[in-house]
Design a protein around this motif. Structure first.
Motif, PDB file in Angstrom:
ATOM      1  N   ARG A 128       0.837  -1.203   0.000  1.00  0.00           N
ATOM      2  CA  ARG A 128       0.000   0.000   0.000  1.00  0.00           C
ATOM      3  C   ARG A 128       0.874   1.256   0.000  1.00  0.00           C
ATOM      4  N   GLY A 129       1.952   1.210   0.767  1.00  0.00           N
ATOM      5  CA  GLY A 129       2.879   2.335   0.816  1.00  0.00           C
ATOM      6  C   GLY A 129       3.544   2.589  -0.519  1.00  0.00           C
ATOM      7  N   GLN A 130       3.872   1.525  -1.237  1.00  0.00           N
ATOM      8  CA  GLN A 130       4.479   1.694  -2.560  1.00  0.00           C
ATOM      9  C   GLN A 130       3.521   2.396  -3.512  1.00  0.00           C
ATOM     10  N   ARG A 131       2.251   2.028  -3.459  1.00  0.00           N
ATOM     11  CA  ARG A 131       1.258   2.686  -4.315  1.00  0.00           C
ATOM     12  C   ARG A 131       1.105   4.162  -3.928  1.00  0.00           C
ATOM     13  N   GLN A 132       1.089   4.431  -2.633  1.00  0.00           N
ATOM     14  CA  GLN A 132       0.954   5.813  -2.174  1.00  0.00           C
ATOM     15  C   GLN A 132       2.182   6.634  -2.565  1.00  0.00           C
ATOM     16  N   LEU A 133       3.347   6.011  -2.536  1.00  0.00           N
ATOM     17  CA  LEU A 133       4.574   6.708  -2.913  1.00  0.00           C
ATOM     18  C   LEU A 133       4.530   7.122  -4.380  1.00  0.00           C
ATOM     19  N   GLU A 134       4.024   6.256  -5.236  1.00  0.00           N
ATOM     20  CA  GLU A 134       3.900   6.602  -6.653  1.00  0.00           C
ATOM     21  C   GLU A 134       2.973   7.805  -6.827  1.00  0.00           C
ATOM     22  N   THR A 146       0.245  15.988  -7.592  1.00  0.00           N
ATOM     23  CA  THR A 146      -0.193  15.824  -6.202  1.00  0.00           C
ATOM     24  C   THR A 146       0.167  17.066  -5.404  1.00  0.00           C
ATOM     25  N   LYS A 147      -0.869  17.704  -4.878  1.00  0.00           N
ATOM     26  CA  LYS A 147      -0.667  18.947  -4.130  1.00  0.00           C
ATOM     27  C   LYS A 147      -1.128  18.836  -2.683  1.00  0.00           C
ATOM     28  N   GLN A 148      -2.086  17.937  -2.413  1.00  0.00           N
ATOM     29  CA  GLN A 148      -2.642  17.825  -1.074  1.00  0.00           C
ATOM     30  C   GLN A 148      -2.667  16.367  -0.644  1.00  0.00           C
ATOM     31  N   LEU A 149      -2.803  16.191   0.661  1.00  0.00           N
ATOM     32  CA  LEU A 149      -2.844  14.866   1.243  1.00  0.00           C
ATOM     33  C   LEU A 149      -4.141  14.740   2.023  1.00  0.00           C
ATOM     34  N   GLY A 150      -4.921  13.750   1.706  1.00  0.00           N
ATOM     35  CA  GLY A 150      -6.163  13.510   2.428  1.00  0.00           C
ATOM     36  C   GLY A 150      -6.046  12.266   3.282  1.00  0.00           C
TER      37      GLY A 150
END
Length: 81
Positions: free
Chosen positions: A56-62, A69-73
């Motif tokens: 999951r972290g690898q997908r989020q890193l991509e 990507t400007k914001q984090l939800g």
């Protein structure tokens, strides 16, 4: 000092990649640190859960590396009062 397992090395490398990717984006570094600290409490023997979070972290890193990507939800559980 004990040697790290292959999975531990992968997680540490993922953490470093997250820190590098979030460096230029305001507000990302505290959330990245909090997420990794929160999951640091997972038992080392819970390999399936750790591998799931790693993928999951690898997908989020991509997504984080994407220039758009400007914001984090985040999602949070609603607490019953």
């Amino acid at each position: 000092m004990a040697r790290h397992s292959k999975l531990q090395k992968q997680v540490l490398a993922l953490y470093r990649q997250f820190l590098r990717a979030g460096h230029d984006k305001p507000g990302f570094l505290p959330r990245i640190r909090d997420e990794f600290r929160e999951n640091a409490g997972i038992k080392k023997t819970d390999v399936m859960h750790i591998e799931y979070l790693y993928r999951r972290g690898q997908r989020q890193l991509e997504q984080l590396k994407d220039a758009n990507t400007k914001q984090l939800g985040t999602f949070s559980k609603k607490q019953n009062s």
